[in-house]
Design a protein around this motif. Structure first.
Motif, mmCIF file in Angstrom:
data_model
loop_
_atom_site.group_PDB
_atom_site.id
_atom_site.type_symbol
_atom_site.label_atom_id
_atom_site.label_comp_id
_atom_site.label_asym_id
_atom_site.label_seq_id
_atom_site.Cartn_x
_atom_site.Cartn_y
_atom_site.Cartn_z
ATOM 1 N N GLY A 12 0.822 -1.201 0.000
ATOM 2 C CA GLY A 12 0.000 0.000 0.000
ATOM 3 C C GLY A 12 0.854 1.249 0.000
ATOM 4 O O GLY A 12 2.071 1.205 -0.105
ATOM 5 N N GLY A 13 0.214 2.393 0.099
ATOM 6 C CA GLY A 13 0.947 3.655 0.149
ATOM 7 C C GLY A 13 1.297 4.174 -1.230
ATOM 8 O O GLY A 13 0.721 3.782 -2.237
ATOM 9 N N ASP A 14 2.244 5.099 -1.259
ATOM 10 C CA ASP A 14 2.697 5.699 -2.512
ATOM 11 C C ASP A 14 3.659 4.760 -3.218
ATOM 12 O O ASP A 14 4.482 4.114 -2.598
ATOM 13 C CB ASP A 14 3.413 7.022 -2.237
ATOM 14 N N PHE A 15 3.554 4.711 -4.529
ATOM 15 C CA PHE A 15 4.428 3.862 -5.329
ATOM 16 C C PHE A 15 5.229 4.744 -6.268
ATOM 17 O O PHE A 15 4.681 5.337 -7.193
ATOM 18 C CB PHE A 15 3.615 2.855 -6.156
ATOM 19 N N PHE A 16 6.525 4.845 -6.014
ATOM 20 C CA PHE A 16 7.385 5.579 -6.917
ATOM 21 C C PHE A 16 8.815 5.101 -6.740
ATOM 22 O O PHE A 16 9.175 4.513 -5.738
ATOM 23 C CB PHE A 16 7.297 7.092 -6.684
ATOM 24 N N PHE A 17 9.617 5.347 -7.747
ATOM 25 C CA PHE A 17 11.040 5.042 -7.695
ATOM 26 C C PHE A 17 11.742 6.260 -8.254
ATOM 27 O O PHE A 17 11.591 6.588 -9.426
ATOM 28 C CB PHE A 17 11.351 3.791 -8.513
ATOM 29 N N ASP A 18 12.474 6.955 -7.412
ATOM 30 C CA ASP A 18 13.088 8.215 -7.805
ATOM 31 C C ASP A 18 14.551 8.243 -7.374
ATOM 32 O O ASP A 18 14.911 8.943 -6.433
ATOM 33 C CB ASP A 18 12.317 9.375 -7.174
ATOM 34 N N PRO A 19 15.404 7.451 -8.059
ATOM 35 C CA PRO A 19 16.816 7.453 -7.677
ATOM 36 C C PRO A 19 17.447 8.804 -7.982
ATOM 37 O O PRO A 19 17.057 9.483 -8.940
ATOM 38 C CB PRO A 19 17.418 6.350 -8.541
ATOM 39 N N GLN A 20 18.394 9.187 -7.158
ATOM 40 C CA GLN A 20 19.076 10.461 -7.326
ATOM 41 C C GLN A 20 20.516 10.224 -7.761
ATOM 42 O O GLN A 20 21.105 9.188 -7.438
ATOM 43 C CB GLN A 20 19.050 11.232 -6.001
ATOM 44 N N PRO A 21 21.104 11.189 -8.461
ATOM 45 C CA PRO A 21 22.520 11.054 -8.819
ATOM 46 C C PRO A 21 23.338 10.808 -7.549
ATOM 47 O O PRO A 21 23.103 11.427 -6.523
ATOM 48 C CB PRO A 21 22.864 12.405 -9.455
ATOM 49 N N GLY A 22 24.254 9.876 -7.623
ATOM 50 C CA GLY A 22 25.086 9.558 -6.464
ATOM 51 C C GLY A 22 24.547 8.422 -5.622
ATOM 52 O O GLY A 22 25.271 7.854 -4.812
ATOM 53 N N ASN A 38 -0.430 -1.748 -12.412
ATOM 54 C CA ASN A 38 -0.397 -0.390 -12.963
ATOM 55 C C ASN A 38 0.705 0.494 -12.394
ATOM 56 O O ASN A 38 1.528 0.995 -13.156
ATOM 57 C CB ASN A 38 -1.769 0.278 -12.848
ATOM 58 N N PRO A 39 0.804 0.731 -11.083
ATOM 59 C CA PRO A 39 1.883 1.600 -10.602
ATOM 60 C C PRO A 39 3.264 0.961 -10.781
ATOM 61 O O PRO A 39 4.248 1.660 -11.006
ATOM 62 C CB PRO A 39 1.559 1.810 -9.122
ATOM 63 N N LEU A 40 3.338 -0.358 -10.724
ATOM 64 C CA LEU A 40 4.621 -1.027 -10.873
ATOM 65 C C LEU A 40 5.101 -1.014 -12.320
ATOM 66 O O LEU A 40 6.299 -0.935 -12.589
ATOM 67 C CB LEU A 40 4.541 -2.453 -10.340
ATOM 68 N N PHE A 41 4.169 -1.039 -13.258
ATOM 69 C CA PHE A 41 4.540 -0.933 -14.672
ATOM 70 C C PHE A 41 5.135 0.445 -14.946
ATOM 71 O O PHE A 41 6.090 0.584 -15.702
ATOM 72 C CB PHE A 41 3.330 -1.204 -15.572
ATOM 73 N N SER A 42 4.602 1.453 -14.305
ATOM 74 C CA SER A 42 5.156 2.804 -14.433
ATOM 75 C C SER A 42 6.595 2.844 -13.928
ATOM 76 O O SER A 42 7.472 3.443 -14.558
ATOM 77 C CB SER A 42 4.276 3.792 -13.654
ATOM 78 N N ILE A 43 6.856 2.194 -12.799
ATOM 79 C CA ILE A 43 8.219 2.116 -12.266
ATOM 80 C C ILE A 43 9.117 1.371 -13.249
ATOM 81 O O ILE A 43 10.256 1.792 -13.523
ATOM 82 C CB ILE A 43 8.223 1.425 -10.886
ATOM 83 N N LEU A 44 8.612 0.289 -13.817
ATOM 84 C CA LEU A 44 9.379 -0.495 -14.784
ATOM 85 C C LEU A 44 9.756 0.352 -15.997
ATOM 86 O O LEU A 44 10.894 0.305 -16.476
ATOM 87 C CB LEU A 44 8.544 -1.710 -15.208
ATOM 88 N N LEU A 45 8.823 1.156 -16.493
ATOM 89 C CA LEU A 45 9.104 2.033 -17.628
ATOM 90 C C LEU A 45 10.146 3.087 -17.259
ATOM 91 O O LEU A 45 11.015 3.425 -18.071
ATOM 92 C CB LEU A 45 7.822 2.708 -18.109
ATOM 93 N N HIS A 46 10.076 3.597 -16.048
ATOM 94 C CA HIS A 46 11.046 4.591 -15.583
ATOM 95 C C HIS A 46 12.445 3.981 -15.532
ATOM 96 O O HIS A 46 13.421 4.591 -15.987
ATOM 97 C CB HIS A 46 10.627 5.131 -14.213
ATOM 98 N N VAL A 47 12.553 2.779 -15.001
ATOM 99 C CA VAL A 47 13.845 2.086 -14.951
ATOM 100 C C VAL A 47 14.375 1.868 -16.369
ATOM 101 O O VAL A 47 15.565 2.072 -16.634
ATOM 102 C CB VAL A 47 13.731 0.750 -14.183
ATOM 103 N N ALA A 48 13.509 1.467 -17.281
ATOM 104 C CA ALA A 48 13.934 1.259 -18.674
ATOM 105 C C ALA A 48 14.469 2.566 -19.254
ATOM 106 O O ALA A 48 15.501 2.571 -19.941
ATOM 107 C CB ALA A 48 12.774 0.726 -19.511
#
Length: 119
Positions: A12-22, A38-48
């Motif tokens: 549950g909760g917010d689903f995001f993946f936002d790695p920062q430089p470093g 749905n939210p995990l596919f968005s993360i997968l696309l971001h990683v790609a």
């Protein structure tokens, strides 16, 4: 992780993946069932998107691997399956997926077969 390792899960909760430089690269394990993809596919696309840039280029983020475990009743209910297969082909060894079906009654397509468990 190795057998016996302790892991933390967040449900549950917010689903995001936002790695920062470093940031150090991380291995993501994404677990989805049905429309919960749905939210995990968005993360997968971001990683790609992040994997498309060589290290030191783009936004400076170093990205690890992604392992997606996605379950549905049958393969017809696996949303984005063709897109996910495409990402696995585009980023072999960096984006991986295991599909799990619980009530499959028809033949599984040839391109999905190697990635299916629970037939």
């Amino acid at each position: 992780c190795a057998l016996g390792s302790e892991v933390a899960l967040r449900v549950g909760g917010d689903f995001f993946f936002d790695p920062q430089p470093g940031d150090s690269p991380v291995t993501l394990v994404l677990i989805a069932g049905g429309v919960g993809i749905n939210p995990l596919f968005s993360i997968l696309l971001h990683v790609a998107d992040l994997h498309q840039y060589p290290e030191g280029k783009g936004n400076g983020c170093k990205v690890g691997t992604v392992k997606l475990y996605y379950s549905a009743k049958d393969t017809s209910e696996l949303l984005f399956k063709k897109n996910i297969l495409g990402l696995m082909n585009a980023f072999p060894g960096r984006i991986m997926c295991r599909f799990h079906v619980t009530q499959q009654s028809t033949r599984i397509g040839e391109e999905l077969e190697p990635h299916i468990t629970g037939k």
